[in-house]
Motif scaffolding. Structure first.
Motif, mmCIF file in Angstrom:
data_model
loop_
_atom_site.group_PDB
_atom_site.id
_atom_site.type_symbol
_atom_site.label_atom_id
_atom_site.label_comp_id
_atom_site.label_asym_id
_atom_site.label_seq_id
_atom_site.Cartn_x
_atom_site.Cartn_y
_atom_site.Cartn_z
ATOM 1 N N GLN A 1 10.275 74.552 -4.104
ATOM 2 C CA GLN A 1 10.800 75.300 -2.968
ATOM 3 C C GLN A 1 12.205 75.832 -3.278
ATOM 4 O OE1 GLN A 1 9.795 74.227 1.131
ATOM 5 N NE2 GLN A 1 9.122 72.232 0.360
ATOM 6 N N LEU A 2 12.991 75.045 -3.979
ATOM 7 C CA LEU A 2 14.368 75.459 -4.251
ATOM 8 C C LEU A 2 14.448 76.673 -5.174
ATOM 9 C CD1 LEU A 2 15.949 71.922 -4.460
ATOM 10 C CD2 LEU A 2 16.652 73.746 -2.881
ATOM 11 N N ILE A 3 13.480 76.835 -6.077
ATOM 12 C CA ILE A 3 13.513 78.054 -6.895
ATOM 13 C C ILE A 3 13.311 79.280 -6.011
ATOM 14 C CG2 ILE A 3 12.843 76.938 -9.054
ATOM 15 C CD1 ILE A 3 9.992 77.935 -8.621
ATOM 16 N N HIS A 4 12.550 79.128 -4.934
ATOM 17 C CA HIS A 4 12.348 80.248 -4.012
ATOM 18 C C HIS A 4 13.605 80.528 -3.194
ATOM 19 C CE1 HIS A 4 8.247 80.458 -5.184
ATOM 20 N NE2 HIS A 4 7.870 79.348 -4.585
ATOM 21 N N VAL A 5 14.359 79.477 -2.857
ATOM 22 C CA VAL A 5 15.634 79.699 -2.177
ATOM 23 C C VAL A 5 16.590 80.443 -3.106
ATOM 24 C CG1 VAL A 5 17.611 78.601 -1.056
ATOM 25 C CG2 VAL A 5 15.317 77.653 -0.726
ATOM 26 N N ALA A 6 16.648 80.030 -4.363
ATOM 27 C CA ALA A 6 17.534 80.695 -5.325
ATOM 28 C C ALA A 6 17.149 82.156 -5.524
ATOM 29 C CB ALA A 6 17.507 79.958 -6.662
ATOM 30 N N ALA A 7 15.855 82.440 -5.455
ATOM 31 C CA ALA A 7 15.369 83.810 -5.671
ATOM 32 C C ALA A 7 15.370 84.649 -4.404
ATOM 33 C CB ALA A 7 13.961 83.762 -6.260
ATOM 34 N N GLY A 8 15.767 84.075 -3.263
ATOM 35 C CA GLY A 8 15.809 84.827 -2.014
ATOM 36 C C GLY A 8 14.469 84.942 -1.319
ATOM 37 N N ARG A 9 13.440 84.249 -1.813
ATOM 38 C CA ARG A 9 12.116 84.304 -1.185
ATOM 39 C C ARG A 9 12.037 83.382 0.021
ATOM 40 N NH1 ARG A 9 10.584 82.565 -6.485
ATOM 41 N NH2 ARG A 9 10.666 84.325 -7.939
ATOM 42 N N MET A 10 12.776 82.273 -0.047
ATOM 43 C CA MET A 10 12.955 81.378 1.085
ATOM 44 C C MET A 10 14.444 81.353 1.422
ATOM 45 S SD MET A 10 10.436 78.148 0.199
ATOM 46 C CE MET A 10 11.101 77.186 1.584
ATOM 47 N N ASP A 11 14.762 80.847 2.607
ATOM 48 C CA ASP A 11 16.145 80.934 3.079
ATOM 49 C C ASP A 11 16.892 79.607 3.078
ATOM 50 O OD1 ASP A 11 15.940 83.809 3.869
ATOM 51 O OD2 ASP A 11 14.366 82.965 5.149
ATOM 52 N N ALA A 12 16.164 78.482 3.109
ATOM 53 C CA ALA A 12 16.824 77.182 3.097
ATOM 54 C C ALA A 12 15.821 76.098 2.762
ATOM 55 C CB ALA A 12 17.486 76.883 4.438
ATOM 56 N N PHE A 13 16.339 74.985 2.272
ATOM 57 C CA PHE A 13 15.556 73.779 2.037
ATOM 58 C C PHE A 13 16.443 72.588 2.334
ATOM 59 C CE2 PHE A 13 14.449 70.165 -0.599
ATOM 60 C CZ PHE A 13 13.092 70.010 -0.337
ATOM 61 N N TRP A 14 15.883 71.611 3.055
ATOM 62 C CA TRP A 14 16.635 70.388 3.326
ATOM 63 C C TRP A 14 15.785 69.183 2.981
ATOM 64 C CZ3 TRP A 14 13.698 72.636 7.070
ATOM 65 C CH2 TRP A 14 12.941 71.806 7.900
ATOM 66 N N GLN A 15 16.458 68.037 2.764
ATOM 67 C CA GLN A 15 15.725 66.818 2.470
ATOM 68 C C GLN A 15 16.550 65.598 2.869
ATOM 69 O OE1 GLN A 15 14.417 65.296 -1.704
ATOM 70 N NE2 GLN A 15 12.751 66.570 -0.947
ATOM 71 N N PHE A 16 15.873 64.630 3.496
ATOM 72 C CA PHE A 16 16.507 63.362 3.857
ATOM 73 C C PHE A 16 16.299 62.366 2.715
ATOM 74 C CE2 PHE A 16 15.400 65.214 8.055
ATOM 75 C CZ PHE A 16 16.669 65.281 8.582
ATOM 76 N N SER A 17 16.901 62.637 1.596
ATOM 77 C CA SER A 17 16.690 61.803 0.416
ATOM 78 C C SER A 17 17.758 62.122 -0.615
ATOM 79 C CB SER A 17 15.310 62.041 -0.185
ATOM 80 O OG SER A 17 15.189 61.392 -1.431
ATOM 81 N N ASP A 18 17.927 61.196 -1.563
ATOM 82 C CA ASP A 18 18.872 61.437 -2.651
ATOM 83 C C ASP A 18 18.201 61.321 -4.015
ATOM 84 O OD1 ASP A 18 18.401 58.742 -2.703
ATOM 85 O OD2 ASP A 18 20.497 58.113 -2.748
ATOM 86 N N VAL A 19 16.888 61.536 -4.091
ATOM 87 C CA VAL A 19 16.189 61.463 -5.376
ATOM 88 C C VAL A 19 16.730 62.566 -6.287
ATOM 89 C CG1 VAL A 19 13.983 61.637 -6.559
ATOM 90 C CG2 VAL A 19 14.134 60.429 -4.379
ATOM 91 N N ARG A 20 17.449 62.150 -7.339
ATOM 92 C CA ARG A 20 18.182 63.108 -8.162
ATOM 93 C C ARG A 20 17.292 64.126 -8.839
ATOM 94 N NH1 ARG A 20 21.011 58.195 -9.811
ATOM 95 N NH2 ARG A 20 19.475 58.041 -11.477
ATOM 96 N N SER A 21 16.178 63.653 -9.434
ATOM 97 C CA SER A 21 15.398 64.536 -10.296
ATOM 98 C C SER A 21 14.762 65.690 -9.534
ATOM 99 C CB SER A 21 14.305 63.732 -11.021
ATOM 100 O OG SER A 21 13.362 63.228 -10.100
ATOM 101 N N GLY A 22 14.587 65.523 -8.217
ATOM 102 C CA GLY A 22 14.011 66.607 -7.436
ATOM 103 C C GLY A 22 15.025 67.578 -6.880
ATOM 104 N N LEU A 23 16.319 67.265 -7.014
ATOM 105 C CA LEU A 23 17.344 68.072 -6.359
ATOM 106 C C LEU A 23 18.326 68.746 -7.312
ATOM 107 C CD1 LEU A 23 18.214 65.700 -3.363
ATOM 108 C CD2 LEU A 23 16.734 67.720 -3.337
ATOM 109 N N VAL A 24 18.633 68.101 -8.449
ATOM 110 C CA VAL A 24 19.728 68.616 -9.281
ATOM 111 C C VAL A 24 19.449 70.015 -9.815
ATOM 112 C CG1 VAL A 24 20.769 66.411 -9.921
ATOM 113 C CG2 VAL A 24 18.831 67.286 -11.245
ATOM 114 N N ALA A 25 18.214 70.261 -10.262
ATOM 115 C CA ALA A 25 17.906 71.583 -10.820
ATOM 116 C C ALA A 25 18.033 72.654 -9.756
ATOM 117 C CB ALA A 25 16.497 71.587 -11.410
ATOM 118 N N GLY A 26 17.408 72.434 -8.615
ATOM 119 C CA GLY A 26 17.459 73.418 -7.543
ATOM 120 C C GLY A 26 18.845 73.591 -6.966
ATOM 121 N N ALA A 27 19.609 72.501 -6.910
ATOM 122 C CA ALA A 27 20.978 72.598 -6.392
ATOM 123 C C ALA A 27 21.810 73.569 -7.219
ATOM 124 C CB ALA A 27 21.634 71.214 -6.369
#
Length: 270
Positions: free
Chosen positions: A200-226
């Protein structure tokens, strides 16, 4: 999220990491089938571990060699701050559950984290051949073409998303996810709930989606997209509005024009 390390000048490192991730992607692609594998929980988990082991066998050493002195974050489901220094945070099969079930939303990701901030990332989609890259201070790109986040300013016009970070999270987290989806359905246009986060975060970066949120701190799923979203011009914070790092307990990446509105909605979720 803010980054200051001048990694944009290190084109050799980005090239080496991209090559390693793409090679690993071939291994994961060769293991893919369009039919689901495994029926029992033990069988599904076994397939997931087999994917991870096969990819790591060809990915780990090239990444460590590409950045002498770097270390490896072993647990891909772990969260929280890392010790000081440079760490590889890798998901050998981001969206592994999709891969095992014959779905197409999966990738190989490798992110270099320096003092708890992502500074270089490569996300490769083996089925399409697409490669998303970002370096601190150097922008975000898809197959070498610059990415830019959405220009939207009206939360009511947005396509936004969230998802479950990992199996077995506590009941409070699951209820917060449900409450937040309801709140965003009321205030946004359409809400996607899916896994994995990176897809989902690659779509936010590309402007296809507008936001993504998550109630978690799992690093491997967030660092790349962040890093991809930040370098594409987005805003990346925790749900209190503070700059996001791997030490943050939750996560919001959004186009700057709707970030505050999204934050206001999510702040109401206990």
């Amino acid at each position: 999220m803010t980054t200051t390390t001048p990694f944009a000048a290190d084109t050799t490192l980005l090239s080496d990491v991209s090559a390693a991730v793409k090679t690993a992607g071939l291994t994961l692609r060769d293991r893919y089938t369009t039919h689901p594998r495994g029926v029992s929980l033990d069988e599904v988990v076994g397939e997931i571990h087999a994917n991870d082991d096969a990819v790591l066998a060809v990915l780990r050493e090239p990444l460590l060699a590409a950045r002498p002195g770097s270390r490896w974050a072993e647990d891909e489901l772990a969260g929280g701050a890392l010790p000081a220094g440079e760490w590889w945070v890798v998901d050998p099969a981001e969206g592994n559950i999709n891969h095992v079930h014959g779905l197409e939303d999966w990738a190989v990701t490798a992110t270099l984290v320096s003092d708890n901030l992502p500074v270089l990332t490569v996300v490769h989609l083996p089925l399409t051949g697409d490669t998303y890259t970002a370096v601190a201070g150097g922008g975000a790109h898809l197959n070498g073409v610059p990415l830019t986040v959405s220009a939207k300013t009206d939360l009511g016009a947005t396509l936004i998303g969230t998802g479950q970070a990992k199996p077995g999270e506590d009941e409070r987290t699951f209820r917060r996810i449900g409450d937040s989806v309801t709140a965003m359905m009321i205030n946004g246009l359409v809400v996607r709930v899916s896994v994995p986060a990176t897809m989902q975060l690659i779509h936010v970066a590309a402007g296809r989606m507008d936001a993504f949120w998550q109630f978690s701190d799992v690093r491997s799923g967030l660092v790349a997209g962040a890093l991809l979203v930040a370098e594409a011009g987005g805003t990346v914070t925790d749900l209190a509005g503070r700059p996001w790092t791997t030490a943050s307990r939750d996560f919001l990446a959004a186009a700057p024009g709707i970030h505050t509105a999204a934050l206001d909605v999510l702040a109401t979720i206990a």
